[in-house]
Design a protein around this motif. Structure first.
Motif, PDB file in Angstrom:
ATOM      1  N   LEU A  32       0.870  -1.169   0.000  1.00  0.00           N
ATOM      2  CA  LEU A  32       0.000   0.000   0.000  1.00  0.00           C
ATOM      3  C   LEU A  32       0.912   1.226   0.000  1.00  0.00           C
ATOM      4  CD1 LEU A  32      -3.198   0.623   1.981  1.00  0.00           C
ATOM      5  CD2 LEU A  32      -1.358   2.293   2.147  1.00  0.00           C
ATOM      6  N   GLY A  33       0.854   2.003  -1.074  1.00  0.00           N
ATOM      7  CA  GLY A  33       1.683   3.199  -1.154  1.00  0.00           C
ATOM      8  C   GLY A  33       1.018   4.365  -0.459  1.00  0.00           C
ATOM      9  N   TYR A  34       1.826   5.193   0.209  1.00  0.00           N
ATOM     10  CA  TYR A  34       1.294   6.411   0.810  1.00  0.00           C
ATOM     11  C   TYR A  34       2.227   7.577   0.477  1.00  0.00           C
ATOM     12  CZ  TYR A  34       4.737   5.864   4.562  1.00  0.00           C
ATOM     13  OH  TYR A  34       5.907   5.740   5.262  1.00  0.00           O
ATOM     14  N   GLY A  35       1.643   8.747   0.372  1.00  0.00           N
ATOM     15  CA  GLY A  35       2.408   9.965   0.123  1.00  0.00           C
ATOM     16  C   GLY A  35       1.743  11.120   0.828  1.00  0.00           C
ATOM     17  N   ILE A  36       2.490  11.806   1.651  1.00  0.00           N
ATOM     18  CA  ILE A  36       1.953  12.926   2.423  1.00  0.00           C
ATOM     19  C   ILE A  36       2.630  14.199   1.939  1.00  0.00           C
ATOM     20  CG2 ILE A  36       1.628  13.899   4.739  1.00  0.00           C
ATOM     21  CD1 ILE A  36       2.063  10.928   5.750  1.00  0.00           C
ATOM     22  N   ILE A  37       1.799  15.178   1.573  1.00  0.00           N
ATOM     23  CA  ILE A  37       2.327  16.470   1.128  1.00  0.00           C
ATOM     24  C   ILE A  37       1.625  17.593   1.864  1.00  0.00           C
ATOM     25  CG2 ILE A  37       2.903  15.589  -1.177  1.00  0.00           C
ATOM     26  CD1 ILE A  37       0.447  17.223  -2.223  1.00  0.00           C
ATOM     27  N   ASP A  38       2.285  18.736   1.916  1.00  0.00           N
ATOM     28  CA  ASP A  38       1.662  19.969   2.374  1.00  0.00           C
ATOM     29  C   ASP A  38       1.415  20.837   1.157  1.00  0.00           C
ATOM     30  OD1 ASP A  38       1.593  19.366   5.076  1.00  0.00           O
ATOM     31  OD2 ASP A  38       3.520  20.315   5.506  1.00  0.00           O
TER      32      ASP A  38
ATOM     33  N   GLN B 247       2.381  26.192  -3.516  1.00  0.00           N
ATOM     34  CA  GLN B 247       3.554  25.396  -3.153  1.00  0.00           C
ATOM     35  C   GLN B 247       3.141  24.007  -2.671  1.00  0.00           C
ATOM     36  OE1 GLN B 247       6.686  26.226  -3.495  1.00  0.00           O
ATOM     37  NE2 GLN B 247       6.534  28.418  -3.892  1.00  0.00           N
ATOM     38  N   LEU B 248       3.831  23.002  -3.180  1.00  0.00           N
ATOM     39  CA  LEU B 248       3.641  21.630  -2.724  1.00  0.00           C
ATOM     40  C   LEU B 248       4.951  21.152  -2.123  1.00  0.00           C
ATOM     41  CD1 LEU B 248       1.773  20.124  -5.815  1.00  0.00           C
ATOM     42  CD2 LEU B 248       0.772  21.007  -3.698  1.00  0.00           C
ATOM     43  N   LYS B 249       4.866  20.627  -0.899  1.00  0.00           N
ATOM     44  CA  LYS B 249       6.078  20.165  -0.223  1.00  0.00           C
ATOM     45  C   LYS B 249       5.888  18.735   0.255  1.00  0.00           C
ATOM     46  CE  LYS B 249       7.455  24.694   1.076  1.00  0.00           C
ATOM     47  NZ  LYS B 249       7.519  25.771   1.940  1.00  0.00           N
ATOM     48  N   PRO B 250       6.854  17.864  -0.066  1.00  0.00           N
ATOM     49  CA  PRO B 250       6.755  16.491   0.426  1.00  0.00           C
ATOM     50  C   PRO B 250       6.996  16.451   1.931  1.00  0.00           C
ATOM     51  CG  PRO B 250       8.866  16.821  -0.655  1.00  0.00           C
ATOM     52  CD  PRO B 250       8.078  18.094  -0.832  1.00  0.00           C
ATOM     53  N   VAL B 251       6.211  15.642   2.622  1.00  0.00           N
ATOM     54  CA  VAL B 251       6.366  15.454   4.060  1.00  0.00           C
ATOM     55  C   VAL B 251       6.945  14.067   4.324  1.00  0.00           C
ATOM     56  CG1 VAL B 251       5.150  15.326   6.276  1.00  0.00           C
ATOM     57  CG2 VAL B 251       4.480  17.057   4.578  1.00  0.00           C
ATOM     58  N   ASP B 252       6.322  13.052   3.750  1.00  0.00           N
ATOM     59  CA  ASP B 252       6.791  11.671   3.907  1.00  0.00           C
ATOM     60  C   ASP B 252       6.125  10.825   2.829  1.00  0.00           C
ATOM     61  OD1 ASP B 252       8.099   9.448   4.941  1.00  0.00           O
ATOM     62  OD2 ASP B 252       6.648   9.120   6.552  1.00  0.00           O
ATOM     63  N   TYR B 253       6.776   9.754   2.459  1.00  0.00           N
ATOM     64  CA  TYR B 253       6.181   8.796   1.531  1.00  0.00           C
ATOM     65  C   TYR B 253       6.856   7.449   1.716  1.00  0.00           C
ATOM     66  CZ  TYR B 253      10.242  10.040  -1.405  1.00  0.00           C
ATOM     67  OH  TYR B 253      11.503  10.284  -1.873  1.00  0.00           O
ATOM     68  N   GLY B 254       6.142   6.427   1.294  1.00  0.00           N
ATOM     69  CA  GLY B 254       6.673   5.075   1.424  1.00  0.00           C
ATOM     70  C   GLY B 254       5.587   4.055   1.197  1.00  0.00           C
ATOM     71  N   CYS B 255       5.775   2.886   1.771  1.00  0.00           N
ATOM     72  CA  CYS B 255       4.838   1.784   1.585  1.00  0.00           C
ATOM     73  C   CYS B 255       4.603   1.047   2.889  1.00  0.00           C
ATOM     74  CB  CYS B 255       5.374   0.793   0.560  1.00  0.00           C
ATOM     75  SG  CYS B 255       5.443   1.452  -1.097  1.00  0.00           S
ATOM     76  N   ILE B 256       3.409   0.523   2.999  1.00  0.00           N
ATOM     77  CA  ILE B 256       3.083  -0.439   4.044  1.00  0.00           C
ATOM     78  C   ILE B 256       3.041  -1.788   3.337  1.00  0.00           C
ATOM     79  CG2 ILE B 256       1.357  -1.196   5.709  1.00  0.00           C
ATOM     80  CD1 ILE B 256       0.372   1.763   5.782  1.00  0.00           C
ATOM     81  N   ARG B 257       3.824  -2.737   3.826  1.00  0.00           N
ATOM     82  CA  ARG B 257       3.924  -4.052   3.182  1.00  0.00           C
ATOM     83  C   ARG B 257       3.371  -5.135   4.102  1.00  0.00           C
ATOM     84  NH1 ARG B 257       7.660  -3.770  -1.142  1.00  0.00           N
ATOM     85  NH2 ARG B 257       8.750  -1.781  -1.187  1.00  0.00           N
ATOM     86  N   THR B 258       2.757  -6.119   3.468  1.00  0.00           N
ATOM     87  CA  THR B 258       2.313  -7.305   4.210  1.00  0.00           C
ATOM     88  C   THR B 258       2.884  -8.540   3.512  1.00  0.00           C
ATOM     89  OG1 THR B 258       0.250  -7.579   2.966  1.00  0.00           O
ATOM     90  CG2 THR B 258       0.168  -6.165   4.931  1.00  0.00           C
ATOM     91  N   GLU B 259       3.101  -9.573   4.285  1.00  0.00           N
ATOM     92  CA  GLU B 259       3.693 -10.811   3.758  1.00  0.00           C
ATOM     93  C   GLU B 259       2.646 -11.648   3.033  1.00  0.00           C
ATOM     94  OE1 GLU B 259       6.923 -11.646   3.820  1.00  0.00           O
ATOM     95  OE2 GLU B 259       7.331  -9.717   4.798  1.00  0.00           O
ATOM     96  N   ALA B 260       3.051 -12.219   1.916  1.00  0.00           N
ATOM     97  CA  ALA B 260       2.144 -13.007   1.073  1.00  0.00           C
ATOM     98  C   ALA B 260       1.590 -14.229   1.802  1.00  0.00           C
ATOM     99  CB  ALA B 260       2.853 -13.439  -0.199  1.00  0.00           C
TER     100      ALA B 260
ATOM    101  N   ASP C  17       4.790   2.415  -5.971  1.00  0.00           N
ATOM    102  CA  ASP C  17       3.550   2.592  -5.205  1.00  0.00           C
ATOM    103  C   ASP C  17       3.571   3.901  -4.421  1.00  0.00           C
ATOM    104  OD1 ASP C  17       2.384  -0.404  -5.421  1.00  0.00           O
ATOM    105  OD2 ASP C  17       4.552  -0.429  -5.106  1.00  0.00           O
ATOM    106  N   ALA C  18       4.733   4.286  -3.907  1.00  0.00           N
ATOM    107  CA  ALA C  18       4.857   5.557  -3.186  1.00  0.00           C
ATOM    108  C   ALA C  18       4.724   6.729  -4.156  1.00  0.00           C
ATOM    109  CB  ALA C  18       6.186   5.619  -2.441  1.00  0.00           C
ATOM    110  N   ALA C  19       5.351   6.617  -5.328  1.00  0.00           N
ATOM    111  CA  ALA C  19       5.233   7.674  -6.341  1.00  0.00           C
ATOM    112  C   ALA C  19       3.782   7.825  -6.779  1.00  0.00           C
ATOM    113  CB  ALA C  19       6.130   7.365  -7.537  1.00  0.00           C
TER     114      ALA C  19
END
Length: 164
Positions: free
Chosen positions: A13-19, A24-37, A140-142
């Motif tokens: 699950l990709g997530y991206g947090i911006i202000d 103006q757009l500013k990145p705050v944090d981004y990444g992924c939440i992963r679960t095992e298959a 996914d984060a992008a």
């Protein structure tokens, strides 16, 4: 306004947090939440919910923007992604955030000006809009950042239409 963008999935699950302040757009944090298959689906959904709730508590976004399900021929994938979307929407509503949904076509249109843009074009525009040195990884984060940027572009219009 702080926006949490989500690219839903059960494995990633990709997530991206911006202000978004003015233009103006500013990145705050981004990444992924992963679960095992090899983890059962209820447990995977529980992990997604807990990790997403933790992100919401940490960053306190004002709005959540979620990519709508793009249905292809794989029904099993569509069902599992739909379950992940349900968990995401529930987390947003329970956090009392405004939750918005955008189709992949709408995201591409808002980011690139062309609804049929390819993944590379969208990623380059995300990099440009957020003034990043490199394209965010994983994809996914992008994609999640693209959804949050889409909402940043649409929010002023939606606000005027709703009279707020």
């Amino acid at each position: 306004m702080r926006i949490l963008g989500i690219d839903p999935g059960t494995a990633i699950l990709g997530y991206g947090i911006i202000d978004s302040v003015g233009n103006q757009l500013k990145p705050v944090d981004y990444g992924c939440i992963r679960t095992e298959a090899n983890t059962d689906m209820p447990s995977r959904l529980g992990i997604l919910y807990e990790d997403l709730t933790s992100l919401i508590e940490t960053y306190k976004p004002d709005a959540m923007a979620v990519e709508e399900l793009f249905f292809n021929r794989n029904v099993t994938t569509a069902i599992t992604v739909g379950q992940a979307r349900g968990v995401v929407l529930l987390a947003g509503v329970q956090a009392k955030m405004s939750v918005f949904e955008y189709t992949p076509l709408q995201v591409k249109q808002a980011i690139c000006g062309y609804g049929r843009a390819d993944k590379q074009q969208v990623q380059e525009m995300v990099k440009m809009f957020l003034n990043l040195k490199v394209i965010p990884k994983p994809d996914d984060a992008a994609d999640a950042l693209a959804v949050s940027i889409c909402h940043a572009h649409c929010a002023p219009i939606l606000s005027k239409l709703s009279g707020k």
